[in-house]
Write a protein that holds these residues in place. Structure first.
Motif, short mmCIF file in Angstrom:
data_model
loop_
_atom_site.label_atom_id
_atom_site.label_comp_id
_atom_site.label_asym_id
_atom_site.label_seq_id
_atom_site.Cartn_x
_atom_site.Cartn_y
_atom_site.Cartn_z
N SER A 163 27.18 33.80 -7.07
CA SER A 163 25.74 33.41 -6.99
C SER A 163 26.41 31.84 -7.56
CB SER A 163 25.59 34.19 -8.14
OG SER A 163 25.38 35.63 -7.56
N PRO A 164 24.88 31.02 -7.08
CA PRO A 164 25.10 29.85 -7.15
C PRO A 164 24.20 29.56 -8.94
CG PRO A 164 23.12 30.41 -5.31
CD PRO A 164 24.32 31.72 -5.70
N THR A 165 24.91 28.44 -9.26
CA THR A 165 24.13 28.13 -10.37
C THR A 165 24.12 26.72 -11.34
OG1 THR A 165 26.68 27.59 -11.34
CG2 THR A 165 26.30 30.01 -11.69
N ALA A 166 23.31 26.96 -12.68
CA ALA A 166 22.44 25.53 -12.40
C ALA A 166 21.57 24.92 -10.56
CB ALA A 166 23.42 23.78 -12.66
N VAL A 167 20.98 25.93 -10.90
CA VAL A 167 20.17 26.19 -9.27
C VAL A 167 18.51 24.61 -9.48
CG1 VAL A 167 18.57 26.58 -7.65
CG2 VAL A 167 20.14 27.99 -8.57
N GLY A 168 18.72 23.44 -8.51
CA GLY A 168 18.44 22.22 -8.55
C GLY A 168 18.13 21.33 -9.81
N ASP A 169 19.32 21.86 -10.66
CA ASP A 169 20.37 20.44 -11.11
C ASP A 169 21.23 19.88 -10.80
OD1 ASP A 169 21.19 18.92 -13.48
OD2 ASP A 169 20.76 20.42 -15.20
N ILE A 170 21.21 18.91 -10.52
CA ILE A 170 22.45 17.66 -9.49
C ILE A 170 23.95 18.04 -10.83
CG2 ILE A 170 21.61 15.88 -9.52
CD1 ILE A 170 23.09 16.08 -6.54
N GLU A 171 23.60 17.33 -11.56
CA GLU A 171 23.89 17.12 -12.77
C GLU A 171 24.40 18.40 -13.29
OE1 GLU A 171 23.92 14.04 -16.73
OE2 GLU A 171 22.90 15.20 -16.55
N GLN A 172 24.08 19.14 -13.23
CA GLN A 172 25.03 20.19 -13.79
C GLN A 172 25.96 20.84 -13.27
OE1 GLN A 172 25.10 21.23 -17.46
NE2 GLN A 172 26.83 22.12 -16.56
N GLN A 173 25.68 21.18 -11.89
CA GLN A 173 26.11 21.63 -10.70
C GLN A 173 27.31 20.48 -10.56
OE1 GLN A 173 24.74 22.45 -6.67
NE2 GLN A 173 22.94 23.61 -7.94
N MET A 174 27.11 19.45 -10.95
CA MET A 174 28.54 18.20 -10.68
C MET A 174 29.59 18.67 -11.67
SD MET A 174 28.28 14.46 -11.20
CE MET A 174 28.71 14.18 -12.43
N ILE A 175 28.88 18.87 -12.57
CA ILE A 175 30.39 18.79 -14.21
C ILE A 175 30.68 20.21 -13.62
CG2 ILE A 175 29.69 19.82 -16.45
CD1 ILE A 175 27.30 17.34 -16.72
N ASN A 176 29.93 21.33 -13.11
CA ASN A 176 30.31 23.19 -13.09
C ASN A 176 31.20 22.75 -11.40
OD1 ASN A 176 28.55 24.12 -14.96
ND2 ASN A 176 27.52 24.84 -13.38
N VAL A 177 31.31 21.85 -10.98
CA VAL A 177 32.26 21.75 -9.54
C VAL A 177 33.12 21.10 -10.65
CG1 VAL A 177 32.63 20.48 -7.56
CG2 VAL A 177 30.67 22.03 -7.84
N TYR A 178 33.22 20.19 -10.98
CA TYR A 178 34.45 19.84 -11.87
C TYR A 178 35.41 21.10 -12.71
CZ TYR A 178 33.59 14.59 -9.95
OH TYR A 178 33.36 13.92 -9.20
N ALA A 179 34.20 21.18 -13.43
CA ALA A 179 35.82 21.66 -14.53
C ALA A 179 35.88 23.45 -13.35
CB ALA A 179 34.42 23.24 -14.78
N ASP A 180 35.56 23.58 -11.84
CA ASP A 180 36.80 24.44 -11.26
C ASP A 180 37.80 23.97 -10.30
OD1 ASP A 180 34.62 26.77 -11.87
OD2 ASP A 180 33.46 26.84 -9.54
N LEU A 181 37.69 22.28 -9.99
CA LEU A 181 38.54 21.87 -9.47
C LEU A 181 39.70 21.61 -10.38
CD1 LEU A 181 36.30 19.50 -7.44
CD2 LEU A 181 37.05 21.17 -7.05
N GLN A 182 39.11 21.44 -12.05
CA GLN A 182 40.09 21.14 -13.77
C GLN A 182 41.13 22.22 -13.49
OE1 GLN A 182 37.86 19.85 -17.16
NE2 GLN A 182 40.25 20.12 -18.48
#
Length: 152
Positions: free
Chosen positions: A63-82
């Motif tokens: 399920s999508p997280t941080a819907v509507g918040d591109i900054e938090q989505q970016m942080i979440n994406v980099y956390a998964d990539l890490q």
């Protein structure tokens, strides 16, 4: 002469076998059930190359997280990539290609600079940044895929 040829051919075969064993793909799933449902694997390492599928801001059930918040989505994406990089005992310093797909480039550019400077402490990787009409689900605003070099 035949003995030399036999020895040469034997060594060549041994070398090919060991190289093929080195190049055996090593797959990694961050969220196995989600990945299976969508039909992809999150990462694969072949030799020294690690290819990491595009990561989006989602929880473990997809399920999508941080819907509507591109900054938090970016942080979440980099956390998964890490997490994926760490699985292969790598970090962002090993990343050689970063491709960013976003539905709002202006917003991404506003929030990405400081954060990316924190994770990429040395050189930035090569890559492309593309603004797209949409991603896998309409709630996703950003997706980032990586390629990394593994020295081991």
């Amino acid at each position: 002469m035949y003995l030399k040829l036999f020895v040469f051919m034997t060594l060549a075969c041994i070398s090919l076998v060991s190289q093929s064993e080195e190049l055996k793909p090593e797959y990694f799933s961050l969220r196995p059930e989600v990945e299976k449902a969508y039909g992809y694997i999150h990462a694969v390492k072949i030799g020294n190359d690690v290819k990491i599928s595009g990561a989006v801001s989602m929880n473990d059930d997809g399920s999508p997280t941080a819907v509507g918040d591109i900054e938090q989505q970016m942080i979440n994406v980099y956390a998964d990539l890490q997490k994926v990089l760490e699985h292969y005992e790598l970090g962002f310093s090993n990343v050689i290609v970063e491709n960013v797909f976003t539905t709002d480039m202006a917003a991404f550019l506003e929030v990405s600079g400081d954060y990316r400077n924190k994770i990429y402490k040395g050189e930035f990787p090569t890559g492309s940044w593309l603004e797209v009409k949409g991603l896998a689900l309409p709630e996703f605003m950003i997706e980032i895929e990586l390629e990394a070099y593994s020295p081991h």
